[in-house]
Structures are given as C-alpha cells and as structure tokens.
Design a protein around this motif. Structure first.
Motif, mmCIF file in Angstrom:
data_model
loop_
_atom_site.group_PDB
_atom_site.id
_atom_site.type_symbol
_atom_site.label_atom_id
_atom_site.label_comp_id
_atom_site.label_asym_id
_atom_site.label_seq_id
_atom_site.Cartn_x
_atom_site.Cartn_y
_atom_site.Cartn_z
ATOM 1 N N PHE A 417 -6.981 1.795 -25.236
ATOM 2 C CA PHE A 417 -8.207 0.882 -25.044
ATOM 3 C C PHE A 417 -8.479 0.879 -23.483
ATOM 4 N N ALA A 418 -7.419 0.841 -22.673
ATOM 5 C CA ALA A 418 -7.517 0.984 -21.149
ATOM 6 C C ALA A 418 -6.103 1.348 -20.417
ATOM 7 N N SER A 419 -6.175 1.657 -19.211
ATOM 8 C CA SER A 419 -4.920 1.664 -18.394
ATOM 9 C C SER A 419 -4.946 0.456 -17.614
ATOM 10 N N ALA A 420 -3.722 0.065 -17.277
ATOM 11 C CA ALA A 420 -3.644 -1.133 -16.376
ATOM 12 C C ALA A 420 -2.576 -0.612 -15.178
ATOM 13 N N GLN A 421 -3.121 -0.876 -13.899
ATOM 14 C CA GLN A 421 -2.363 -0.466 -12.847
ATOM 15 C C GLN A 421 -2.078 -1.922 -11.880
ATOM 16 N N ILE A 422 -0.612 -2.046 -11.909
ATOM 17 C CA ILE A 422 -0.088 -3.159 -11.392
ATOM 18 C C ILE A 422 0.253 -2.720 -9.752
ATOM 19 N N TYR A 423 -0.608 -3.145 -8.653
ATOM 20 C CA TYR A 423 -0.815 -2.670 -7.332
ATOM 21 C C TYR A 423 -0.372 -3.798 -6.277
ATOM 22 N N GLY A 424 0.797 -3.571 -5.690
ATOM 23 C CA GLY A 424 1.089 -4.604 -4.752
ATOM 24 C C GLY A 424 1.273 -4.222 -3.057
ATOM 25 N N LYS A 425 0.237 -4.611 -2.554
ATOM 26 C CA LYS A 425 -0.096 -4.149 -1.214
ATOM 27 C C LYS A 425 1.202 -4.912 -0.521
ATOM 28 N N THR A 426 1.802 -4.294 0.702
ATOM 29 C CA THR A 426 2.791 -4.632 1.343
ATOM 30 C C THR A 426 3.261 -3.847 2.514
ATOM 31 N N ASP A 427 4.211 -4.468 3.472
ATOM 32 C CA ASP A 427 4.769 -3.712 4.508
ATOM 33 C C ASP A 427 6.194 -3.650 3.934
ATOM 34 N N ALA A 428 7.041 -2.798 5.029
ATOM 35 C CA ALA A 428 8.357 -2.541 4.625
ATOM 36 C C ALA A 428 9.113 -3.773 4.627
ATOM 37 N N ALA A 429 8.911 -4.787 5.388
ATOM 38 C CA ALA A 429 9.498 -5.928 5.131
ATOM 39 C C ALA A 429 9.355 -6.942 3.819
ATOM 40 N N GLY A 430 8.292 -6.682 3.269
ATOM 41 C CA GLY A 430 7.707 -7.188 1.933
ATOM 42 C C GLY A 430 8.223 -6.527 0.637
ATOM 43 N N ALA A 431 8.804 -5.034 1.033
ATOM 44 C CA ALA A 431 8.639 -4.445 -0.019
ATOM 45 C C ALA A 431 9.492 -4.747 -1.168
ATOM 46 N N ALA A 432 10.709 -5.220 -0.908
ATOM 47 C CA ALA A 432 11.394 -5.612 -1.991
ATOM 48 C C ALA A 432 10.877 -6.835 -2.938
ATOM 49 N N ARG A 433 10.449 -7.720 -2.110
ATOM 50 C CA ARG A 433 9.648 -8.693 -2.904
ATOM 51 C C ARG A 433 8.436 -8.350 -3.641
#
Length: 498
Positions: A417-433
């Motif tokens: 029906f659709a594709s779903a992309q989960i996209y988290g903008k971050t920097d290196a410091a916040g990458a783990a979260r």
C-alpha cells in the motif's frame, strides 16, 4: 555465463595479465582459496611413501597503486593526497570515519575493470559510489577501493525515446537533460541522489503510481562483473542478472557503468502541500489513507508526521499528472481541512524541483517498513509522540507499481500500500539516541507491516534484513549472486548472502 564486450571474452587470468595485475602463482578470486597446510607425517617406515612436502601461497600481495595509476585514464587518490579526505566523503556525515585505502575516479568502464582486478587480486573490499547516498555508508569501503563513478555522467537522449545514462549521473542532471528533450523518467526526488543506486534498489518516486518504479523503465545495463568481464544485461541476454538488477540492491552483482532506459513524453503536473496542526495526526492519517486508496494512478501522495515531545503535526504533499482543476476536484474529496494549502501547476522539470529539497550533506539515521495496507492511525500518532527530530514519511504505492508481479523483477513489494521511511535528523552527539528512537518505531511498526523494508533505505541494524528487503525473491537473488560473484568480490555487511 555469457560475456559481452571489453575483456569479457578473456578468461580471468588473461584479464589480469593484460591489466598488469597477475603474476605467476597469483591467487584468483574466481578460484577456491588455498586450503590449509597439510602437515607431514610425524614418522615414516619402509612400507610408507616419504612425506609430501607442501608449499603455501601466503597472503595476497598488497595493491600496487603506482601500477594502477599507470593503467587507467582516471585518477587515483590515496590517504595523504591533497584531495583524498574531501573526495572520499559521502552524503551522510555520520559515515565520515569510514576510510578507503584508495579512491579511484574512473573515466571509463575499462578503468572500472582494472579496479575490480586490483580488488580481486589483493582480496580487499571494493564498492562503487554514484551519488554517495548509501544510508549505511556502504559506498565507502573501509580499507578498500572506492570506485568513484562521478565522471561517468553522460546523458544521451536518443530519437527513439530511450536514454543512455552513465552510472555517475545524479537526478538533478538527469531531469534537466530529459526535460530539454521533452521526456521524463520516473525517479526519486533528492537532486544529488545517483541514478545507479536508485535504480538498482527499485526507485520509488513521485511519478511511481502513474509510470512505475525507475527500475521498471530499465531496458539494459552494462556491468563490470567480479571476474573483470563486461556483461550486457537485458531482457534478451544475461536475463537472470537483468532480473536481479531491477530491485536487488546496489553493490551486489557487479558495478554498473551505464544504463539504458525507456522514457515517456514529459507531462504537465500539478503539485500540492497541505499542512495540519499539532494533534491532528490520527484524524488526518485516517482520512488520507482512505482517500489515496481510491485515487487514480495519476495521483501520488506522501503523508509526513513530524515527531514531537507532545503532539505531533503532519502535512500531506503530492503530485498529479494532469491539470490543476482535476487535482482540485480530488483534493475536495479529502475530508479534512488543512491549516494551509498550496496548489501549483508545474511543467515536468519544475515539478521535480518542487520536491527536490537542498540536496546538501545531512547527518541522519533511518530505517523503513513497507505497509501492506492502511496503518492504525491512533498507533502511528502514539508512536511519533515523544520523538522530536524524527519524521515518518509514508509514500503511496499502488497503480503502475502493482501492475508488475512481485517476482517479475527483484523488487518484491509490488502489492504494498505504501512505503514508510523513519528518518531521524541528528548530529554525532545525538546519533545514539536517534538510532534508538528510529529502531523503536521500526520494530513497533512490524505489528502491522511484518518483516519488511526497502533496500534503498538500507539499515545496518534491520532485523532479518535479507528477508525484509527481498522477501520471496531472496533465494533467486542468492543464486544470481553465486553465479556472477562466487568469490564474494562485492561483499559487504548487507550484501545478498552467497
């Protein structure tokens, strides 16, 4: 396997000898690796033959970069060279720590052949880079040869409506050249994405419901294979490879140097964006899913949820192949009222630029799921609550995408029906979260998506990734990979398992 053109008619050793890369006793990638040393017998008697003395080959020699430079028309950059540290960088800064042993800017398929020979002979990683948008940074092989295809960017629109496109071309240039000729190709939106990676993974885009995926328009491809030969894959020859190249993922079966696509007359388009306030996600998503499910294939639309600490907001954007008046009538059938609305008429090139964005380097982590049907609106709203900085992009499929069978090409998600992309903008410091949040959403969505994912949104942490990306097409893809690359020259962490 049929080999066409170039050194394709040579055997492996002959190719390496011509390239100046093989010597006496060379270990070839297409041959079995040397077996373990067989120790001599601890003692002998007159009734036994003398012990056999064995000779070991030892590790492969390191690459001779000076020899490589002398044999190609392109450029070899090594660590310490002035341009190296900048040239090796891909789109996502979070992959900047990955360093190849060499970057080679190839100017011809013959240059690519020599690079493959070097990697195979020295048994080091090799990967092609078109646009450099691999989400996991796989186009930058750690300690290996990065084959930079950016010089192979020719775009030739032919009188019969087909177009030859070099594997280093990017979408902004592809759209521009096609528009000059009054033609169009369904493809993605980011202007700096390369045509190669997009096509090889399938090619979801804003014209997909009307004209299909990018890989659906592929007529032929020129491929440098693991043995250094050149294969011409199409519906008439190298048909198994041609099947695999249409959705089987980049980097798995060889290095494509050129594509031949069929195109369509460039249409006029109508585009739109509708914005909705915080707290409206469940209501709007429910209405949107019902609306797009009954829409004609000329209409493509995307539903975007912006994660928030408390109440997520959302917007709907889309593209209609046709007149603004017809789009306006369709929008009237969407039973929710936006807080703002933009509807514009565009020509083909303007329409592609409307969805393009900046195309600049951006740090992010991402994953995906494929929706077999409408998702639970309340659950989606709940998942995106408490997730500031994470977006969920649901792109409608159906139409021409579903007109092709799931096993007719390597792209298995034809009935989604659709594709779903989960996209988290971050920097290196916040990458783990951000990585944790993206994974939590991805795993929670599996309740109504199952084990699915889109290989062009490749996720190094995707559970059961091979089945998620390829589904029932995985066994045939494995057979193709074993046939064209038995020595795993094109191996990487999420390569099709041999």
């Amino acid at each position: 396997m049929e080999l066409s053109g170039g050194v394709g008619m040579m055997d492996r050793r002959a190719f390496l000898r011509v390239a100046g890369l093989a010597g006496a006793g060379s270990v070839l990638a297409s041959c079995s690796s040397p077996g373990p040393v067989v120790p001599g017998a601890p003692g002998t008697t007159s009734s036994l033959p003398p012990p056999v003395t064995t000779t070991t080959t030892g590790p492969p020699p390191p690459p001779n970069w000076d020899s490589l430079r002398a044999r190609i028309s392109g450029t070899v950059l090594l660590p310490g060279d002035a341009e190296f540290d900048k040239a090796r960088l891909a789109f996502n800064p979070l992959t900047d720590a990955r360093k190849p042993a060499a970057l080679v800017r190839c100017k011809s398929k013959e240059d690519v052949q020599v690079c493959v020979g070097v990697a195979a002979e020295s048994k080091i990683p090799i990967a092609a880079r078109g646009g450099g948008h691999s989400y996991a940074g796989y186009s930058t092989p750690e300690g290996g040869v990065q084959v930079d295809l950016s010089e192979l960017k020719q775009i030739q629109v032919r009188p019969d409506g087909t177009v030859r496109i070099g594997a280093g071309a990017r979408l902004a240039d592809v759209y521009t050249e096609l528009a000059k000729a009054g033609r169009c190709l369904p493809a993605g939106s980011c202007p700096t994405v390369g045509i190669a990676g997009l096509t090889l993974g399938g090619g979801i885009g804003v014209l997909a419901r009307k004209f299909g995926l990018t890989c659906d328009r592929l007529d032929a491809a020129t491929v440098v294979a693991a043995d250094g030969g050149v294969l011409e894959a199409s519906g008439a020859k190298e048909t198994d490879l041609f099947w695999a190249l249409r959705g089987g993922g980049g980097g798995n079966f060889g290095i494509v140097t050129e594509f031949l696509f069929s195109t369509f007359p460039a249409p006029n388009l109508a585009v739109f964006t509708l914005r909705f306030p915080a707290g409206s996600v469940a209501n709007v998503l429910g209405a949107w899913q019902q609306w797009i499910a009954s829409a004609p294939p000329e209409l493509w639309s995307s539903f975007v949820v912006a994660g928030a600490a408390r109440a997520p907001a959302c917007h709907i954007s889309g593209c209609y192949v046709g007149a603004v008046g017809d789009l306006t009538g369709l929008l009237a059938q969407l039973n929710v009222r936006p807080s703002s609305r933009v509807v514009q008429e565009k020509d083909y090139l303007q329409g592609m630029r409307f969805f393009a964005g900046g195309g600049q380097r951006e740090s992010f982590v991402a994953s995906s799921r494929m929706l077999p049907g409408p998702a639970d609106p309340a659950k989606i709203a709940q998942l995106m609550t408490g997730r500031p900085g994470v977006d969920l992009l649901i792109d409608s499929l159906g139409g021409a995408v579903a007109d092709i069978g799931p096993s007719d090409t390597a792209f298995p998600h034809r009935k989604a029906f659709a594709s779903a992309q989960i996209y988290g903008k971050t920097d290196a410091a916040g990458a783990a979260r951000a990585t944790t949040q993206v994974a939590e959403i991805r795993d929670a969505m599996s309740e109504f998506t199952g084990v699915t994912g889109y290989v062009n949104y490749i996720d190094p942490a995707m559970p059961d990734w091979a089945n998620a990306y390829y589904g029932a097409n995985l066994p045939r893809l494995q057979q193709v990979a074993k046939a064209v690359d038995p020595g795993k020259v094109f191996g990487f962490a999420q390569a099709v398992p041999r």
